[in-house]
Structure formats: C-alpha cells, structure tokens
Design a protein around this motif. Structure first.
Motif, PDB file in Angstrom:
ATOM      1  N   ARG A   1     -21.664  12.399  13.225  1.00 55.63           N
ATOM      2  CA  ARG A   1     -20.713  12.676  14.315  1.00 55.63           C
ATOM      3  C   ARG A   1     -19.993  13.997  14.101  1.00 55.63           C
ATOM      4  O   ARG A   1     -19.765  14.752  15.046  1.00 55.63           O
ATOM      5  CB  ARG A   1     -19.698  11.538  14.418  1.00 55.63           C
ATOM      6  N   LEU A   2     -19.626  14.273  12.843  1.00 57.12           N
ATOM      7  CA  LEU A   2     -18.953  15.530  12.516  1.00 57.12           C
ATOM      8  C   LEU A   2     -19.853  16.720  12.833  1.00 57.12           C
ATOM      9  O   LEU A   2     -19.384  17.736  13.358  1.00 57.12           O
ATOM     10  CB  LEU A   2     -18.557  15.539  11.035  1.00 57.12           C
TER      11      LEU A   2
ATOM     12  N   GLU B   1     -20.745  21.515  16.008  1.00 52.99           N
ATOM     13  CA  GLU B   1     -21.631  22.336  16.852  1.00 52.99           C
ATOM     14  C   GLU B   1     -20.977  22.621  18.198  1.00 52.99           C
ATOM     15  O   GLU B   1     -21.036  23.753  18.697  1.00 52.99           O
ATOM     16  CB  GLU B   1     -22.971  21.630  17.039  1.00 52.99           C
ATOM     17  N   GLU B   2     -20.332  21.612  18.784  1.00 53.98           N
ATOM     18  CA  GLU B   2     -19.654  21.808  20.068  1.00 53.98           C
ATOM     19  C   GLU B   2     -18.480  22.769  19.933  1.00 53.98           C
ATOM     20  O   GLU B   2     -18.282  23.654  20.778  1.00 53.98           O
ATOM     21  CB  GLU B   2     -19.172  20.466  20.615  1.00 53.98           C
TER      22      GLU B   2
ATOM     23  N   ARG C   1     -14.258  30.418  13.874  1.00 54.78           N
ATOM     24  CA  ARG C   1     -15.685  30.139  14.069  1.00 54.78           C
ATOM     25  C   ARG C   1     -16.442  30.183  12.747  1.00 54.78           C
ATOM     26  O   ARG C   1     -17.253  29.306  12.451  1.00 54.78           O
ATOM     27  CB  ARG C   1     -16.294  31.146  15.048  1.00 54.78           C
ATOM     28  N   ASP C   2     -16.149  31.189  11.918  1.00 51.37           N
ATOM     29  CA  ASP C   2     -16.824  31.313  10.622  1.00 51.37           C
ATOM     30  C   ASP C   2     -16.491  30.132   9.708  1.00 51.37           C
ATOM     31  O   ASP C   2     -17.365  29.613   9.011  1.00 51.37           O
ATOM     32  CB  ASP C   2     -16.435  32.624   9.940  1.00 51.37           C
ATOM     33  N   ARG C   3     -15.251  29.686   9.734  1.00 55.74           N
ATOM     34  CA  ARG C   3     -14.841  28.541   8.917  1.00 55.74           C
ATOM     35  C   ARG C   3     -15.567  27.280   9.370  1.00 55.74           C
ATOM     36  O   ARG C   3     -16.096  26.520   8.559  1.00 55.74           O
ATOM     37  CB  ARG C   3     -13.319  28.349   9.026  1.00 55.74           C
TER      38      ARG C   3
ATOM     39  N   LYS D   1     -19.248  27.372   8.280  1.00 59.47           N
ATOM     40  CA  LYS D   1     -19.436  26.992   6.872  1.00 59.47           C
ATOM     41  C   LYS D   1     -19.319  25.482   6.708  1.00 59.47           C
ATOM     42  O   LYS D   1     -20.089  24.870   5.955  1.00 59.47           O
ATOM     43  CB  LYS D   1     -18.410  27.701   5.988  1.00 59.47           C
ATOM     44  N   GLU D   2     -18.372  24.870   7.414  1.00 60.32           N
ATOM     45  CA  GLU D   2     -18.218  23.415   7.353  1.00 60.32           C
ATOM     46  C   GLU D   2     -19.453  22.716   7.913  1.00 60.32           C
ATOM     47  O   GLU D   2     -19.923  21.711   7.376  1.00 60.32           O
ATOM     48  CB  GLU D   2     -16.966  22.990   8.121  1.00 60.32           C
ATOM     49  N   LEU D   3     -20.015  23.263   8.999  1.00 61.07           N
ATOM     50  CA  LEU D   3     -21.234  22.711   9.587  1.00 61.07           C
ATOM     51  C   LEU D   3     -22.399  22.810   8.610  1.00 61.07           C
ATOM     52  O   LEU D   3     -23.150  21.850   8.438  1.00 61.07           O
ATOM     53  CB  LEU D   3     -21.572  23.434  10.896  1.00 61.07           C
ATOM     54  N   GLU D   4     -22.560  23.951   7.958  1.00 62.46           N
ATOM     55  CA  GLU D   4     -23.644  24.125   6.988  1.00 62.46           C
ATOM     56  C   GLU D   4     -23.511  23.131   5.839  1.00 62.46           C
ATOM     57  O   GLU D   4     -24.505  22.547   5.399  1.00 62.46           O
ATOM     58  CB  GLU D   4     -23.659  25.567   6.472  1.00 62.46           C
TER      59      GLU D   4
END
Length: 149
Positions: A22-23, A28-29, A69-71, A74-77
């Motif tokens: 879910r995160l 991504e959104e 956005r960059d933060r 990194k969290e998404l990766e």
C-alpha cells in the motif's frame, strides 16, 4: 547478518508486506502529484517589485517540491527493495504447500494455531517447519542457489 537475525527480520518484513504494498502505491501517487506541481508552479502573488532582491520568486517553492519528490523517491526505492526481498525469499521455498502456509500466517495474518492444526502440525512443529523453511530459503538466497525454481 546471521541467518537467525535474517529470520527475525524476514518475519517482521513479511508481517509488514501488505502495508509495504500500500505504501508503494501511495508513494507512486505522491511522486506523480509532485512532478505535476513542479512543472506547474503557479506565479507568485503580484506585489511591489523589489529590484534589490532579484531572486527568482518561483525558485524557493520549486526547490522545496524537488527536495520532497527526491525524498519520496528514495523512500519508494527502499520500499520496493523490501518487497522484492520478501518475494525472493518466498520464491526460493521448495514446497508450495509450506510456502502457502507461511504466506497465510505471516503475510495474511491467519491464526498460526488454526493453520497448524488444519495442515496436520502441532503448534511447535509448525513453527519449527516455518523457521526451517525460511532459513533454507535465506541460505539459498545468500549462496545464490535456487532450490525453489
């Protein structure tokens, strides 16, 4: 990390798997929304121009959006790496029935005692089976072999 530490970590990550999924979607959104905001930064409010402060009135907001956005990227990766690792450990399990039991207990949150009973295990032998299967998978992942596939 030792195998026992990885086992504990895997169980924790597996219990968080649905949350991580879910995160991932949420991040991504949010990243897409921030990309849109960065491209379409609105004009600053009209007020008296102060020539001695010749800074770009858009830059402050744009830099803040880019940093955010960059933060989030990194969290998404990091989230994707965690999901992928759990998937890899599960994919390396030889026995599909045991893998299904582990998924139902750790990821889907099924009652371990009921799962053990319905599959013919005692509670303690179920946990031994689960830990053994996860450890074998972790060792094969560490060694680069793939007994499950």
């Amino acid at each position: 990390m030792q195998i026992k530490e990885q086992l504990v970590y895997f169980k924790s990550e597996a219990r968080s798997y649905i949350y991580l999924q879910r995160l991932k979607v949420q991040l991504e959104e949010e990243i897409e929304e921030l990309r849109g905001k960065i491209v379409s930064v609105s004009s600053p409010p009209v007020k008296d121009v102060v020539l001695e402060n010749a800074a770009d009135p858009y830059m402050d907001k744009k830099l803040r959006l880019i940093d955010e956005r960059d933060r989030k990227q990194k969290e998404l990766e990091s989230t994707i790496l965690r999901i992928t690792w759990v998937d890899e450990v599960l994919d390396r399990m030889k026995d599909g029935q045991k893998r299904s039991l582990i998924i139902s207990v750790l990821i889907l949150g099924a009652d371990a005692e009921k799962a053990a009973y319905s599959s013919g295990y005692s509670r303690s032998s179920f946990y031994r089976m689960m830990n053994g299967e996860i450890c074998r998978s972790l060792i094969s992942l560490k060694n680069g072999t793939n007994p499950g596939g």
